[in-house]
Scaffold this motif. Structure first.
Motif, mmCIF file in Angstrom:
data_model
loop_
_atom_site.group_PDB
_atom_site.id
_atom_site.type_symbol
_atom_site.label_atom_id
_atom_site.label_comp_id
_atom_site.label_asym_id
_atom_site.label_seq_id
_atom_site.Cartn_x
_atom_site.Cartn_y
_atom_site.Cartn_z
ATOM 1 N N ARG A 115 48.733 66.346 -44.730
ATOM 2 C CA ARG A 115 48.809 67.216 -43.549
ATOM 3 C C ARG A 115 47.606 66.727 -42.579
ATOM 4 N NH1 ARG A 115 50.188 71.205 -47.251
ATOM 5 N NH2 ARG A 115 51.889 72.420 -46.588
ATOM 6 N N THR A 160 46.780 63.496 -42.304
ATOM 7 C CA THR A 160 47.340 62.195 -41.713
ATOM 8 C C THR A 160 48.171 62.641 -40.685
ATOM 9 O OG1 THR A 160 47.296 61.034 -43.963
ATOM 10 C CG2 THR A 160 48.801 60.224 -42.104
ATOM 11 N N ARG A 161 49.149 63.595 -40.882
ATOM 12 C CA ARG A 161 50.095 64.347 -40.048
ATOM 13 C C ARG A 161 49.076 64.720 -38.831
ATOM 14 N NH1 ARG A 161 52.404 69.735 -40.686
ATOM 15 N NH2 ARG A 161 50.017 70.049 -40.704
ATOM 16 N N ASP A 162 48.177 65.669 -39.048
ATOM 17 C CA ASP A 162 47.442 66.101 -37.889
ATOM 18 C C ASP A 162 46.768 65.126 -36.935
ATOM 19 O OD1 ASP A 162 48.047 68.435 -38.808
ATOM 20 O OD2 ASP A 162 46.047 68.999 -39.589
ATOM 21 N N LEU A 172 56.874 64.924 -36.890
ATOM 22 C CA LEU A 172 55.680 64.914 -37.433
ATOM 23 C C LEU A 172 55.092 66.495 -37.897
ATOM 24 C CD1 LEU A 172 53.228 62.878 -35.079
ATOM 25 C CD2 LEU A 172 53.971 62.129 -37.501
ATOM 26 N N ARG A 173 55.744 67.378 -37.140
ATOM 27 C CA ARG A 173 55.416 68.768 -37.515
ATOM 28 C C ARG A 173 56.039 68.997 -39.067
ATOM 29 N NH1 ARG A 173 54.606 69.250 -32.112
ATOM 30 N NH2 ARG A 173 56.698 69.855 -31.623
ATOM 31 N N VAL A 198 57.189 66.994 -41.160
ATOM 32 C CA VAL A 198 56.885 66.248 -42.402
ATOM 33 C C VAL A 198 56.932 67.223 -43.661
ATOM 34 C CG1 VAL A 198 55.187 64.996 -43.569
ATOM 35 C CG2 VAL A 198 55.996 64.187 -41.327
ATOM 36 N N THR A 199 56.207 68.301 -43.662
ATOM 37 C CA THR A 199 55.891 69.314 -44.547
ATOM 38 C C THR A 199 57.403 69.873 -45.282
ATOM 39 O OG1 THR A 199 55.586 71.070 -43.267
ATOM 40 C CG2 THR A 199 53.808 69.769 -44.173
ATOM 41 N N TRP A 201 57.391 58.838 -42.787
ATOM 42 C CA TRP A 201 56.770 59.038 -41.548
ATOM 43 C C TRP A 201 57.659 58.429 -40.383
ATOM 44 C CZ3 TRP A 201 52.864 62.182 -41.891
ATOM 45 C CH2 TRP A 201 52.058 62.223 -42.706
#
Length: 170
Positions: free
Chosen positions: A115, A117-119, A150-151, A153-154, A165
């Protein structure tokens, strides 16, 4: 730290421990094979630790062994990370319970790292959204899709341990 095996007792000591056990003896800084012979010791060579055979296994140092060439080298032993035990309240805590708790903790740590990394990736392309907003336009579809990916990814199967990614647009 240099270690040496005593030929008589089999004890393994560091160079410093051997020096301290002989306070009235002047020993050279570098110990050659002739010095080792006169002290009745053999050098212990570092041997790389093997990889653990499973997720809930660990490898630890376990004395020294002689290799095929007659050298003394580090010995390694594989151990289970967990075992059943009885806690202070008399409750048995099973190996399986400990493994599940360990896995949950590791997954939570991996999820937090993912998270973060994503943020960071989303924040690094905020300029694109700000530029579009300030210009009264919309974000290009490639950038909008990237930011949405990206949002999302979870939501990927295998999250947090297996993540694909998205690729940032040019």
């Amino acid at each position: 730290m240099s270690e040496y095996r005593n030929r008589t007792t089999g004890a393994v000591n560091t160079q410093g421990e051997i020096r301290r056990s002989m306070p009235n003896t002047s020993l050279p800084r570098v110990w050659t094979s002739s010095i080792c012979d006169s002290l009745g010791i053999d050098p212990v060579l570092a041997a790389p630790a093997p990889e653990a055979s499973g997720e809930y296994k660990s490898v630890g140092r376990n004395g020294v062994v002689q290799d095929a060439n007659g050298n003394w080298v580090f010995a390694w032993v594989e151990r289970d990370m967990f075992a059943d035990y009885v806690d202070e309240d008399g409750v048995t805590v099973t190996k399986t319970e400990q493994e599940q708790a360990y896995t949950a903790t590791k997954d939570a740590e991996s999820a937090l790292a993912a998270r973060n990394t994503r943020d960071g990736l989303i924040a690094s392309c905020d300029w694109m959204a700000i530029k579009a907003f300030e210009g009264g336009t919309t974000v290009g579809t490639d950038w909008a899709a990237y930011r949405q990916a990206l949002r999302d990814v979870t939501d990927q199967e295998g999250f947090p341990n297996e993540i694909v990614w998205p690729t940032q647009p040019e």
